[in-house]
Design a protein around this motif. Sequence first.
Motif, PDB file in Angstrom:
ATOM      1  N   ASN A 225       0.695  -1.348  -0.099  1.00 36.04           N
ATOM      2  CA  ASN A 225      -0.097   0.039   0.089  1.00 36.04           C
ATOM      3  C   ASN A 225       0.828   1.306  -0.091  1.00 36.04           C
ATOM      4  N   ILE A 226       1.912   1.374  -0.848  1.00 31.52           N
ATOM      5  CA  ILE A 226       2.822   2.404  -0.835  1.00 31.52           C
ATOM      6  C   ILE A 226       3.028   2.647  -2.506  1.00 31.52           C
ATOM      7  N   THR A 227       2.093   2.812  -3.096  1.00 37.45           N
ATOM      8  CA  THR A 227       2.162   2.807  -4.833  1.00 37.45           C
ATOM      9  C   THR A 227       2.970   4.190  -5.180  1.00 37.45           C
ATOM     10  N   ASP A 228       2.583   5.268  -4.278  1.00 36.77           N
ATOM     11  CA  ASP A 228       3.066   6.533  -4.748  1.00 36.77           C
ATOM     12  C   ASP A 228       3.969   6.982  -3.879  1.00 36.77           C
ATOM     13  N   ASP A 229       4.545   6.453  -2.813  1.00 35.35           N
ATOM     14  CA  ASP A 229       5.466   6.933  -1.987  1.00 35.35           C
ATOM     15  C   ASP A 229       6.398   6.132  -1.369  1.00 35.35           C
ATOM     16  N   TYR A 230       7.389   5.653  -2.330  1.00 38.41           N
ATOM     17  CA  TYR A 230       8.458   4.604  -1.878  1.00 38.41           C
ATOM     18  C   TYR A 230       9.748   4.948  -2.705  1.00 38.41           C
ATOM     19  N   ARG A 231      11.014   4.577  -2.239  1.00 37.46           N
ATOM     20  CA  ARG A 231      12.107   4.659  -2.947  1.00 37.46           C
ATOM     21  C   ARG A 231      12.981   3.265  -2.758  1.00 37.46           C
ATOM     22  N   ILE A 232      13.560   2.851  -3.841  1.00 37.42           N
ATOM     23  CA  ILE A 232      14.231   1.596  -3.954  1.00 37.42           C
ATOM     24  C   ILE A 232      15.625   1.606  -3.182  1.00 37.42           C
ATOM     25  N   VAL A 233      15.752   0.729  -2.355  1.00 38.33           N
ATOM     26  CA  VAL A 233      17.437   0.220  -1.925  1.00 38.33           C
ATOM     27  C   VAL A 233      17.790  -0.997  -2.466  1.00 38.33           C
ATOM     28  N   GLU A 234      18.923  -1.024  -2.846  1.00 39.47           N
ATOM     29  CA  GLU A 234      19.706  -2.399  -3.257  1.00 39.47           C
ATOM     30  C   GLU A 234      20.495  -2.726  -2.074  1.00 39.47           C
ATOM     31  N   LEU A 235      20.285  -4.146  -1.836  1.00 38.08           N
ATOM     32  CA  LEU A 235      21.077  -4.777  -0.873  1.00 38.08           C
ATOM     33  C   LEU A 235      21.677  -5.977  -1.304  1.00 38.08           C
ATOM     34  N   PRO A 236      22.753  -6.500  -0.752  1.00 29.55           N
ATOM     35  CA  PRO A 236      23.444  -5.860   0.209  1.00 29.55           C
ATOM     36  C   PRO A 236      24.061  -4.720  -0.026  1.00 29.55           C
ATOM     37  N   GLU A 237      24.086  -3.665   0.963  1.00 27.29           N
ATOM     38  CA  GLU A 237      24.927  -2.450   0.526  1.00 27.29           C
ATOM     39  C   GLU A 237      26.259  -2.450   0.072  1.00 27.29           C
ATOM     40  N   GLU A 238      26.680  -1.814  -0.827  1.00 32.61           N
ATOM     41  CA  GLU A 238      27.608  -1.913  -1.527  1.00 32.61           C
ATOM     42  C   GLU A 238      28.964  -1.302  -0.645  1.00 32.61           C
TER      43      GLU A 238
END
Length: 591
Positions: free
Chosen positions: A522-535
């Motif tokens: 339920n966050i279709t308009d309010d999110y960002r992507i984080v790629e894991l594991p952290e570089e």
Amino acid sequence: MKKFLKYTLAVIVGSFVTIGILMLAFFIMIGIFAASSQKEISVKDNSVLVIKLDGPIVERKISDPISDAIAEILGEPSPIGLNQILSSIKKAQRDDRIKGIYLESGTVLAGYATVEEIRNALLDFKNSGKFIISYAPVYTQKSYYLASVADKVYLSPGGMLEFKGISSHRTFFKNTLEKLGIEMQVFRHGEFKSAVEPYTRTDMSKPARMQTLTYTLSIWNHLLSKINDSRGLSAEKLNVIADQVPMFKDETFLMQTGLIDGLKYKDQVINELKDSTNTDYSKDINSIEIKKYADVYVPDDKKGISKNKIAVIYAEGVIDGTDSSEGIISEDLSRTIRQARRDTTIKAVVLRINSPGGSALGSEIIWREVKLTSETKPLIVSMSDLAASGGYYIACAADTIVAHPNTLTGSIGVFGLIPNVKGLFNKIGITTDRVKTNKYADLPSIDRPFTSDEKELLQAFVENSYNTFIDRCAEGRNTTKEKIDEIGQGRVWSGKDAIDINLVDLLGGLDDAIEIAAKNANITDDYRIVELPEELTPFEQFVKSMGGNVKTRIMSLFWKNNDYAKILQIINNVENNYPIQARIPYDISLN
């Protein structure tokens, strides 16, 4: 005197080797600091994004100073991440400074599902009204499939275009092992679990041949359908063309078939790019290569800096394979998934899998974390080229499984493969002896055949592992163990066929999986992507690389794409892998 010269020579050689290693490390460090101090990359107005795919494509590009430095010394192209390619194409679509894409895809080093992901991104790019022009002196079949989406497909005069259908081959070692005096002792469950066949047969079994033909045809028919959509060539016509082997035909044939739009030299293509960007012929085109553009920030109107995150976790390679510095390490991946589960700012998880499987134990460890996470927050699996055997094991507990039509998945089965080298020892004069306190204290031993009791024990262990595997799949897919067993037995399926048997929910790519994750959270308009594991930082990665299996890294660069190296790697895996494997039948190679 002879000993003195010998030792002196050894000291001199050792000194030169040490100096060479130190110099290499020094130059790598210089490169790291130079890279870290690079100024911001700027994009000029009226530019063309250059996508030149001349190296391996991995799921996610990790900064690796040692591999990059060695590749540069050897003149080899460094890998590029699929994540870099996809994000760059998306950015270019909304970047007013980018007017179009120039694509050089001559020798794509990736699987068909990876090519499909890039191709779909290029199709979306075309919706912006910007152009795509493709050019290459030589197109491989995968490269042509990717290029067929372009507005114009050009081939250099005298060039070659491969379009001949898909084949899959494998190498068998049975006769060689017999000559060496090595017997492979096999324990497996699954009629189609043919991973052991290279060591026990000289050709494919009927089940192995049948399943290979089935998924190969599925992938080929999908390619024909998509090329028809882009080029207006029916499947029937494309098959006729393939049977005539275009790569050995003259230029007139290539033009008449409609596979390409023209024969042009590089300078002529550049002039067309100048026409498309209204650039004067006396001036250079404003262009930027994709590896640089990947680091360019382009604002996204849809999403700002949100507290809500969707984690994309990458799982690529063999599970707990022979090289502890590469592939999927079950403890590390489990820890990453666990951290994402416990992070309250992460509202959903997308697990991106590109794996042929591996250790059954490692798969079980990862499965547990996937299941716990799916009970806490939405967890969606996105399958790449391969998500088979152990790769499917770690996927089956997800809420939704998304695959490409040409993904290879399934292969639900396990096997054990333990060599008996007593015959080899006899040939070369080696003998062994032992004492033991208990009946099975020396199990397993490779210098003698298994007894009937030992064979029963190991087969029972394999059966138990298979039973656990289908139990996990039945629970995850909300069905019965009997139904999973019917479609299991080690059989490999294409993503398209896997839909019909409830192994996969939807056909699509990584973006589709992310959209489903956002919707479920339920966050279709309010999110960002984080790629894991952290570089890691460049320096941290350098230190890690120096502490890892440097020998393997160097050998992989020297032997890359070499058939002999692949055979040696297969043998090495048999020697060193965990005894019970949940792995795809063989190292699949589709042209």
